[in-house]
Scaffold this active site. Structure first.
Site, PDB file in Angstrom:
ATOM      1  CB  SER A 132      -0.921   0.038   1.221  1.00  0.00           C
ATOM      2  OG  SER A 132      -1.651   1.246   1.213  1.00  0.00           O
ATOM      3  CE  LYS A 186      -3.357  -2.280  -0.338  1.00  0.00           C
ATOM      4  NZ  LYS A 186      -3.240  -2.295  -1.762  1.00  0.00           N
ATOM      5  CG  HIS A 189      -4.855  -0.579   3.947  1.00  0.00           C
ATOM      6  ND1 HIS A 189      -5.078  -0.009   2.698  1.00  0.00           N
ATOM      7  CD2 HIS A 189      -4.105   0.315   4.623  1.00  0.00           C
ATOM      8  CE1 HIS A 189      -4.482   1.168   2.645  1.00  0.00           C
ATOM      9  NE2 HIS A 189      -3.874   1.380   3.794  1.00  0.00           N
ATOM     10  CG  ASN A 190      -7.103  -1.297  -0.419  1.00  0.00           C
ATOM     11  OD1 ASN A 190      -6.131  -1.143   0.305  1.00  0.00           O
ATOM     12  ND2 ASN A 190      -6.993  -1.383  -1.730  1.00  0.00           N
ATOM     13  CD  GLU A 193      -7.258   3.614   0.261  1.00  0.00           C
ATOM     14  OE1 GLU A 193      -6.362   2.816   0.583  1.00  0.00           O
ATOM     15  OE2 GLU A 193      -7.468   3.954  -0.919  1.00  0.00           O
TER      16      GLU A 193
HETATM   17  P1  NDP Z   1      -0.385  -0.833 -14.401  1.00  0.00           P
HETATM   18  O1  NDP Z   1      -1.628  -0.848 -15.199  1.00  0.00           O
HETATM   19  O2  NDP Z   1       0.391   0.436 -14.289  1.00  0.00           O
HETATM   20  O3  NDP Z   1       0.600  -1.967 -14.949  1.00  0.00           O
HETATM   21  C1  NDP Z   1       0.138  -3.253 -15.235  1.00  0.00           C
HETATM   22  C2  NDP Z   1       1.310  -4.164 -15.527  1.00  0.00           C
HETATM   23  O4  NDP Z   1       0.808  -5.483 -15.764  1.00  0.00           O
HETATM   24  C3  NDP Z   1       2.109  -3.764 -16.765  1.00  0.00           C
HETATM   25  O5  NDP Z   1       3.452  -4.080 -16.537  1.00  0.00           O
HETATM   26  C4  NDP Z   1       1.489  -4.651 -17.841  1.00  0.00           C
HETATM   27  O6  NDP Z   1       2.366  -4.920 -18.917  1.00  0.00           O
HETATM   28  C5  NDP Z   1       1.252  -5.914 -17.039  1.00  0.00           C
HETATM   29  N1  NDP Z   1       0.230  -6.782 -17.629  1.00  0.00           N
HETATM   30  C6  NDP Z   1      -1.081  -6.517 -17.774  1.00  0.00           C
HETATM   31  N2  NDP Z   1      -1.720  -7.558 -18.325  1.00  0.00           N
HETATM   32  C7  NDP Z   1      -0.785  -8.500 -18.545  1.00  0.00           C
HETATM   33  C8  NDP Z   1      -0.826  -9.810 -19.079  1.00  0.00           C
HETATM   34  N3  NDP Z   1      -1.970 -10.360 -19.508  1.00  0.00           N
HETATM   35  N4  NDP Z   1       0.330 -10.511 -19.143  1.00  0.00           N
HETATM   36  C9  NDP Z   1       1.491  -9.972 -18.727  1.00  0.00           C
HETATM   37  N5  NDP Z   1       1.598  -8.737 -18.196  1.00  0.00           N
HETATM   38  C10 NDP Z   1       0.459  -8.012 -18.106  1.00  0.00           C
HETATM   39  O7  NDP Z   1      -0.785  -1.389 -12.956  1.00  0.00           O
HETATM   40  P2  NDP Z   1      -0.264  -0.973 -11.507  1.00  0.00           P
HETATM   41  O8  NDP Z   1       1.222  -1.008 -11.490  1.00  0.00           O
HETATM   42  O9  NDP Z   1      -0.965   0.242 -11.041  1.00  0.00           O
HETATM   43  O10 NDP Z   1      -0.841  -2.186 -10.638  1.00  0.00           O
HETATM   44  C11 NDP Z   1      -0.228  -3.455 -10.559  1.00  0.00           C
HETATM   45  C12 NDP Z   1      -0.850  -4.179  -9.377  1.00  0.00           C
HETATM   46  O11 NDP Z   1      -0.616  -3.426  -8.191  1.00  0.00           O
HETATM   47  C13 NDP Z   1      -2.366  -4.335  -9.480  1.00  0.00           C
HETATM   48  O12 NDP Z   1      -2.736  -5.543  -8.867  1.00  0.00           O
HETATM   49  C14 NDP Z   1      -2.873  -3.166  -8.668  1.00  0.00           C
HETATM   50  O13 NDP Z   1      -4.168  -3.369  -8.182  1.00  0.00           O
HETATM   51  C15 NDP Z   1      -1.840  -3.145  -7.543  1.00  0.00           C
HETATM   52  N6  NDP Z   1      -1.713  -1.890  -6.817  1.00  0.00           N
HETATM   53  C16 NDP Z   1      -1.751  -0.684  -7.477  1.00  0.00           C
HETATM   54  C17 NDP Z   1      -1.633   0.488  -6.755  1.00  0.00           C
HETATM   55  C18 NDP Z   1      -1.626   1.807  -7.447  1.00  0.00           C
HETATM   56  O14 NDP Z   1      -1.691   2.831  -6.746  1.00  0.00           O
HETATM   57  N7  NDP Z   1      -1.524   1.869  -8.771  1.00  0.00           N
HETATM   58  C19 NDP Z   1      -1.469   0.491  -5.279  1.00  0.00           C
HETATM   59  C20 NDP Z   1      -1.353  -0.826  -4.704  1.00  0.00           C
HETATM   60  C21 NDP Z   1      -1.502  -1.952  -5.466  1.00  0.00           C
HETATM   61  P3  NDP Z   1       2.487  -3.906 -20.182  1.00  0.00           P
HETATM   62  O15 NDP Z   1       3.438  -2.822 -19.738  1.00  0.00           O
HETATM   63  O16 NDP Z   1       3.052  -4.749 -21.259  1.00  0.00           O
HETATM   64  O17 NDP Z   1       1.106  -3.393 -20.458  1.00  0.00           O
END
Ligand code: NDP
Length: 475
Positions: A132, A186, A189-190, A193
């Site tokens: 988080s 988590k 937590h959400n 939130e």
């Molecule tokens: P993003 O949308 O920024 O990134 C997603 C990532 O997943 C990219 O690297 C993408 O690759 C990859 N991806 C998506 N689909 C596939 C697939 N089918 N096969 C392989 N790779 C794939 O997401 P976030 O970084 O924001 O979130 C990632 C995780 O973290 C999620 O579970 C989210 O809920 C969690 N999270 C997010 C927070 C936030 O504030 N954003 C906070 C806490 C947790 P590509 O670059 O090729 O598209």
């Protein structure tokens, strides 16, 4: 850096994965990185001089696996759901017994339990890790909730303790229990939130529609509240957002933002799990539902026209300072009740799934790095640290005193808002839960009578042991 030298590998370089990789690399660990779109892996190294030398971009899963020290630590930070399973299926055949797969995304804990069971059966390990703090947290210090095979934690701990947020020197990371424990925590937590944010929004609604304050005036009030009991990241950002001016129009920024709130589902999961466990997390539920209602803006606008006269039924909110003090006390009291519900849900899950969740430790690792971070969590940690069995925070002595002192303010604020037609679903749910929870003789005796009449469901009696069925008159 040579092949086989990376301390950990990250697959998925979106917002969270890229920032987590930079955080780990900056702390001196070598990180192998891979991404579906491989260019991102190379860009991460090349765009970050100084840190990039600890980042090893890879073009294929084979390269990625070969780059890791054994036992290999493979952290997934991809979109939650199916992509996690797909990535796991692709890499599993390349790993060896003892290697650890870590899902650090926002997984449904039920998926984590399923994945954990399947992976552990193959000799690999699985860790479900809640992270988080959003983008900035991932980059500079998140709160990290770890669940999974206990024996894997010493492998992760040196890295996680370095990258986690710190509260008075203590890292905000802990192993919380087996399989789904980390992701469950988590999720709660959400949920909390959501409740925190909704209750703040309701107080803002009273200030705007009841008292007629301008956003800049509210910003000053929230900034003042942030110096006392309500002091927290969410109150701090409330003051910041309310003070902001839109550069295009010169109007307060909040006044030009559409009133439809998005959600990704973790709040909803918290409510679903609370319901499954038979815990009334009504404040969280109200907060999740309010986002749903908010998203139907067109419908609300039509309804506003249909019920225009209803809103005039109301009561005047004064602008006097003691009224602001009442709002502060009401919010503080409702916040205690919302957290009590979240903690009650975790306590119930802990019993149901045999996790022995360390509730004091959970409060401690939430004190910094995460979105609900606040001083208040220190008080919760102390309540659970007493050694006494705290069945519900509303029975912990410190909180009993605080709720007893603040309940009148909450009652007055909710009552006035209801009479004025200003919606306060989360604040009123908190108050209703409190009144229900503190009532020794409830009303479900009547419910039991009805159930026995129409379904012979039986009931217990106050004056005799046993289970009874009454021959009710035919209806
Ligand atoms: P993003 O949308 O920024 O990134 C997603 C990532 O997943 C990219 O690297 C993408 O690759 C990859 N991806 C998506 N689909 C596939 C697939 N089918 N096969 C392989 N790779 C794939 O997401 P976030 O970084 O924001 O979130 C990632 C995780 O973290 C999620 O579970 C989210 O809920 C969690 N999270 C997010 C927070 C936030 O504030 N954003 C906070 C806490 C947790 P590509 O670059 O090729 O598209």
């Amino acid at each position: 850096m040579n092949d086989g030298q990376a301390d950990i590998g990250i697959l998925g370089l979106g917002t969270m994965g890229a920032n987590l990789a930079l955080n780990i690399a900056e702390k001196g660990f070598a990180v192998a990185v891979g991404n579906r779109t491989t260019a991102k892996a190379f860009a991460l190294r090349d765009d970050n001089p100084g840190i990039g030398e600890n980042i090893l971009p890879t073009e294929s899963l084979e390269d990625f696996v070969a780059a890791l020290k054994t036992p290999r630590l493979v952290l997934f930070m991809v979109t939650a759901g199916r992509p996690v399973d797909e990535e796991m299926e692709r890499i599993a055949p390349l790993l060896s017994p003892g290697d650890v797969m870590i899902d650090a995304g926002n997984a449904d804990f039920n998926d984590t339990v399923r994945r954990s069971t399947a992976v552990e059966a193959t000799g690999l390990h699985f860790v479900g890790m809640g992270v988080s703090g959003g983008e900035l947290g991932a980059r500079h210090g998140p709160s990290i909730m770890v669940g999974g095979a206990r024996e894997t934690y010493p492998l992760l701990e040196p890295i996680l303790e370095k990258i986690a947020a710190r509260y008075e020197g203590e890292p905000c990371v802990a192993w919380l229990g087996p399989n789904g424990a980390g992701h469950f925590v988590k999720t709660i937590h959400n949920g909390i939130e959501y409740a925190d944010m909704q209750m703040i929004a309701e107080i803002y609604g009273i200030m705007r529609d009841g008292i007629g304050l301008k956003p800049a005036e509210m910003a000053t009030i929230f900034a003042d509240w942030n110096t006392r009991g309500l002091s927290s990241y969410l109150i701090e950002i409330t003051a910041v957002t309310l003070a902001e001016t839109d550069p295009d129009t010169g109007r307060p920024m909040v006044d030009v933002i559409v009133d439809e709130a998005g959600q990704k589902g973790t709040g909803r999961w918290a409510v679903i799990e609370a319901q499954k466990l038979g815990v009334g997390a009504t404040t969280i539920e109200a907060a999740v539902s309010a986002r749903g209602v908010s998203s139907r803006r067109g419908e609300r606008e039509n309804a506003a026209a249909l019920y225009r006269d209803v809103e005039t039924a109301g009561v005047e909110f004064g602008g006097e300072t003691d009224h602001i003090a009442a709002l502060e006390q009401a919010l503080e009291t409702a916040k205690i009740i919302a957290y009590a519900q979240g903690y009650a849900t975790m306590a119930a899950a802990s019993g149901e799934y045999g996790w022995s969740l360390p509730l004091a430790e959970i409060a401690r690792i939430w004190r910094a790095g995460c979105i609900i971070r606040s001083r208040f969590l220190d008080d919760i940690a102390r309540a659970y640290d007493t050694g006494e069995n705290v069945v519900n925070l509303l029975q912990a002595p410190d909180f009993v005193a605080r709720v007893a002192a603040g309940e009148v303010a909450l009652r007055r604020v909710v009552a006035k808002a209801v009479l004025a037609g200003i919606p306060v679903p989360a604040l009123s749910a908190a108050l209703a839960y409190f009144d229900d929870y503190r009532r020794a003789r409830g009303t479900t005796n009547l419910t039991q009578a009805q159930r026995d009449l129409f379904g012979a469901h039986t009931f217990r009696r106050l004056d005799k042991e046993g289970v009874f069925h009454h021959r009710w008159p035919a209806v």
